[in-house]
Design a protein around this motif. Structure first.
Motif, PDB file in Angstrom:
ATOM      1  N   LEU A   1       0.769  -1.373   0.025  1.00 29.94           N
ATOM      2  CA  LEU A   1      -0.018   0.097   0.149  1.00 29.94           C
ATOM      3  C   LEU A   1       0.856   1.122  -0.042  1.00 29.94           C
ATOM      4  O   LEU A   1       0.245   2.256   0.206  1.00 29.94           O
ATOM      5  CB  LEU A   1      -0.926  -0.130   1.143  1.00 29.94           C
ATOM      6  N   SER A   2       2.095   1.205  -0.255  1.00 32.54           N
ATOM      7  CA  SER A   2       2.792   2.417  -0.213  1.00 32.54           C
ATOM      8  C   SER A   2       2.921   2.885  -1.656  1.00 32.54           C
ATOM      9  O   SER A   2       2.198   2.188  -2.507  1.00 32.54           O
ATOM     10  CB  SER A   2       4.376   2.023  -0.125  1.00 32.54           C
ATOM     11  N   ASP A   3       3.535   4.006  -1.897  1.00 36.94           N
ATOM     12  CA  ASP A   3       3.385   4.706  -3.241  1.00 36.94           C
ATOM     13  C   ASP A   3       4.210   3.907  -4.217  1.00 36.94           C
ATOM     14  O   ASP A   3       3.799   4.450  -5.516  1.00 36.94           O
ATOM     15  CB  ASP A   3       3.702   6.190  -2.937  1.00 36.94           C
ATOM     16  N   ALA A   4       4.957   3.038  -3.794  1.00 39.10           N
ATOM     17  CA  ALA A   4       5.709   2.451  -4.871  1.00 39.10           C
ATOM     18  C   ALA A   4       4.890   1.581  -5.855  1.00 39.10           C
ATOM     19  O   ALA A   4       3.584   1.495  -5.705  1.00 39.10           O
ATOM     20  CB  ALA A   4       6.928   1.633  -4.118  1.00 39.10           C
ATOM     21  N   ASP A   5       5.513   1.293  -7.186  1.00 30.97           N
ATOM     22  CA  ASP A   5       4.818   0.265  -7.745  1.00 30.97           C
ATOM     23  C   ASP A   5       4.611  -0.868  -7.239  1.00 30.97           C
ATOM     24  O   ASP A   5       5.266  -1.551  -6.340  1.00 30.97           O
ATOM     25  CB  ASP A   5       5.704   0.085  -9.041  1.00 30.97           C
ATOM     26  N   GLU A   6       3.448  -1.587  -7.455  1.00 26.63           N
ATOM     27  CA  GLU A   6       3.051  -2.789  -6.547  1.00 26.63           C
ATOM     28  C   GLU A   6       3.870  -4.011  -6.971  1.00 26.63           C
ATOM     29  O   GLU A   6       4.049  -5.028  -6.262  1.00 26.63           O
ATOM     30  CB  GLU A   6       1.553  -2.973  -7.033  1.00 26.63           C
ATOM     31  N   CYS A   7       4.512  -4.058  -8.084  1.00 26.81           N
ATOM     32  CA  CYS A   7       5.609  -4.902  -8.427  1.00 26.81           C
ATOM     33  C   CYS A   7       6.796  -5.053  -7.500  1.00 26.81           C
ATOM     34  O   CYS A   7       7.807  -5.922  -7.429  1.00 26.81           O
ATOM     35  CB  CYS A   7       6.208  -4.779  -9.856  1.00 26.81           C
ATOM     36  N   ASP A   8       7.066  -3.757  -6.789  1.00 30.20           N
ATOM     37  CA  ASP A   8       8.112  -3.492  -6.022  1.00 30.20           C
ATOM     38  C   ASP A   8       7.759  -3.782  -4.345  1.00 30.20           C
ATOM     39  O   ASP A   8       8.606  -4.038  -3.532  1.00 30.20           O
ATOM     40  CB  ASP A   8       8.597  -2.424  -6.053  1.00 30.20           C
ATOM     41  N   TRP A   9       6.497  -3.999  -4.190  1.00 28.20           N
ATOM     42  CA  TRP A   9       5.879  -4.626  -2.908  1.00 28.20           C
ATOM     43  C   TRP A   9       6.645  -5.661  -2.471  1.00 28.20           C
ATOM     44  O   TRP A   9       6.753  -6.823  -3.135  1.00 28.20           O
ATOM     45  CB  TRP A   9       4.478  -4.631  -2.846  1.00 28.20           C
ATOM     46  N   PHE A  10       6.806  -5.875  -1.050  1.00 25.57           N
ATOM     47  CA  PHE A  10       7.573  -7.037  -0.375  1.00 25.57           C
ATOM     48  C   PHE A  10       6.758  -8.242  -0.973  1.00 25.57           C
ATOM     49  O   PHE A  10       5.554  -8.381  -0.763  1.00 25.57           O
ATOM     50  CB  PHE A  10       7.307  -6.868   1.040  1.00 25.57           C
ATOM     51  N   GLY A  11       7.398  -9.214  -1.207  1.00 22.18           N
ATOM     52  CA  GLY A  11       6.873 -10.723  -1.849  1.00 22.18           C
ATOM     53  C   GLY A  11       6.326 -10.790  -3.097  1.00 22.18           C
ATOM     54  O   GLY A  11       5.740 -12.032  -3.434  1.00 22.18           O
ATOM     55  N   VAL A  12       6.139  -9.721  -3.901  1.00 21.23           N
ATOM     56  CA  VAL A  12       5.480  -9.641  -5.064  1.00 21.23           C
ATOM     57  C   VAL A  12       6.764  -9.669  -6.364  1.00 21.23           C
ATOM     58  O   VAL A  12       7.639  -8.850  -6.196  1.00 21.23           O
ATOM     59  CB  VAL A  12       4.719  -8.457  -5.441  1.00 21.23           C
ATOM     60  N   ALA A  13       6.549 -10.567  -7.036  1.00 17.92           N
ATOM     61  CA  ALA A  13       7.353 -10.654  -8.399  1.00 17.92           C
ATOM     62  C   ALA A  13       6.595 -10.287  -9.490  1.00 17.92           C
ATOM     63  O   ALA A  13       5.445 -10.839  -9.863  1.00 17.92           O
ATOM     64  CB  ALA A  13       8.115 -11.718  -8.289  1.00 17.92           C
ATOM     65  N   CYS A  14       7.233  -9.600 -10.577  1.00 14.53           N
ATOM     66  CA  CYS A  14       6.436  -9.399 -11.728  1.00 14.53           C
ATOM     67  C   CYS A  14       7.381  -9.750 -12.862  1.00 14.53           C
ATOM     68  O   CYS A  14       8.652  -9.647 -12.893  1.00 14.53           O
ATOM     69  CB  CYS A  14       5.938  -7.795 -11.870  1.00 14.53           C
ATOM     70  N   ASN A  15       6.846  -9.903 -14.139  1.00 15.88           N
ATOM     71  CA  ASN A  15       7.290 -10.137 -15.462  1.00 15.88           C
ATOM     72  C   ASN A  15       6.792  -9.105 -16.292  1.00 15.88           C
ATOM     73  O   ASN A  15       5.492  -9.294 -16.628  1.00 15.88           O
ATOM     74  CB  ASN A  15       7.428 -11.575 -15.923  1.00 15.88           C
ATOM     75  N   ASP A  16       7.470  -8.261 -16.950  1.00 16.31           N
ATOM     76  CA  ASP A  16       6.998  -7.311 -17.946  1.00 16.31           C
ATOM     77  C   ASP A  16       5.753  -6.461 -17.361  1.00 16.31           C
ATOM     78  O   ASP A  16       4.777  -6.055 -18.114  1.00 16.31           O
ATOM     79  CB  ASP A  16       6.587  -7.927 -19.013  1.00 16.31           C
ATOM     80  N   GLY A  17       5.628  -6.077 -16.000  1.00 15.01           N
ATOM     81  CA  GLY A  17       4.704  -5.601 -15.203  1.00 15.01           C
ATOM     82  C   GLY A  17       3.784  -6.360 -15.030  1.00 15.01           C
ATOM     83  O   GLY A  17       2.771  -5.592 -14.356  1.00 15.01           O
ATOM     84  N   HIS A  18       3.534  -7.387 -15.098  1.00 17.80           N
ATOM     85  CA  HIS A  18       2.366  -8.248 -14.531  1.00 17.80           C
ATOM     86  C   HIS A  18       3.007  -9.232 -13.490  1.00 17.80           C
ATOM     87  O   HIS A  18       3.943  -9.889 -13.420  1.00 17.80           O
ATOM     88  CB  HIS A  18       2.112  -9.092 -15.732  1.00 17.80           C
ATOM     89  N   VAL A  19       2.009  -9.303 -12.414  1.00 19.12           N
ATOM     90  CA  VAL A  19       2.232 -10.037 -11.359  1.00 19.12           C
ATOM     91  C   VAL A  19       2.220 -11.410 -11.609  1.00 19.12           C
ATOM     92  O   VAL A  19       1.448 -12.086 -12.289  1.00 19.12           O
ATOM     93  CB  VAL A  19       1.109  -9.841 -10.108  1.00 19.12           C
ATOM     94  N   ILE A  20       3.274 -12.038 -11.341  1.00 19.08           N
ATOM     95  CA  ILE A  20       3.687 -13.602 -11.523  1.00 19.08           C
ATOM     96  C   ILE A  20       3.678 -14.371 -10.286  1.00 19.08           C
ATOM     97  O   ILE A  20       3.551 -15.562 -10.207  1.00 19.08           O
ATOM     98  CB  ILE A  20       4.483 -13.904 -12.338  1.00 19.08           C
ATOM     99  N   SER A  21       3.937 -13.601  -9.103  1.00 19.75           N
ATOM    100  CA  SER A  21       4.143 -14.406  -7.823  1.00 19.75           C
ATOM    101  C   SER A  21       3.955 -13.681  -6.809  1.00 19.75           C
ATOM    102  O   SER A  21       4.178 -12.354  -6.500  1.00 19.75           O
ATOM    103  CB  SER A  21       5.863 -14.846  -7.890  1.00 19.75           C
TER     104      SER A  21
END
Length: 220
Positions: free
Chosen positions: A154-174
């Motif tokens: 819920l921080s201002d950062a991109d959601e792909c940078d949130w703890f425990g989240v991994a993205c590929n090309d901007g899409h959440v994959i994990s």
């Protein structure tokens, strides 16, 4: 016209209602247990799923009771999230869904990198320190490991940078949040992340996995 009203009329609510809110899903918030079973390609617990009481059928946001995390996440994405995404923003749906997970799983009580409670100076566990902007957290497993930097949920950062989240090309994959004091319901909207391949919620107090068999079928 006030900015809040402008956001209410922006079409974001209608977009999320049409494209994210799982219609005809049933839910209840009265039974809590430890999650077990399988979500996507990940195994949770020992495979003995906790029963889930089913009650009200959902078709619109108006069907939800006051206090439902779907409504709280809607208010956040409309009025509190600094990004103020619009219907034409590609990441609107996934940011709403991740915000929904934070609301549904009581992210303010997480052991690591959850949302910061407003107006608090509480310091977290020994392996976690708050930065001055309170949007960043630093973690390490023990004294010999290097410190890693993450962005809080819920921080201002991109959601792909949130703890425990991994993205590929901007899409959440994990989404990997094992052993993090998550408490609450697995919402059906989790199945609306089309690129999600891995989710690890083991060793948390989460319930509702049985209800996701149909919603998660595209991920299996």
């Amino acid at each position: 016209m006030a900015p809040t009203m402008e956001r209410d009329l922006s079409g974001v609510r209608e977009f999320l209602e049409k494209n994210v809110l799982v219609r005809n899903a049933t839910y209840d918030n009265t039974e809590v247990g430890v999650v077990n079973g399988t979500i996507g390609n990940a195994t949770i617990g020992d495979g003995n799923s906790t029963p889930w009481n089913k009650s009200k059928s959902v078709t619109t946001f108006a069907d939800l009771k006051v206090g439902d995390p779907r409504l709280i996440a809607l208010d956040w994405i409309l009025h509190k999230d600094v990004k103020q995404l619009e219907v034409y923003d590609e990441n609107l749906s996934q940011r709403y869904i991740l915000g929904l997970l934070a609301m549904a799983w009581d992210s303010e009580s997480w052991d690591h990198c959850g949302a910061v409670v407003e107006n608090t100076t509480e310091v977290e566990e020994v392996d976690t320190t708050l930065s001055e902007d309170s949007g960043t957290c630093f973690l390490r497993d023990n004294e010999t490991d290097p410190v890693q930097t993450f962005q809080r949920w819920l921080s201002d950062a991109d959601e792909c940078d949130w703890f425990g989240v991994a993205c590929n090309d901007g899409h959440v994959i994990s989404i990997e949040l094992a052993q993090n004091n998550l408490i609450g319901e697995i919402v059906p909207e989790l199945g609306m992340l089309p690129f999600l391949q891995i989710i690890d919620l083991s060793s948390n107090c989460i319930y509702g996995v049985n209800n996701l068999s149909n919603q998660m079928s595209p991920l299996i």
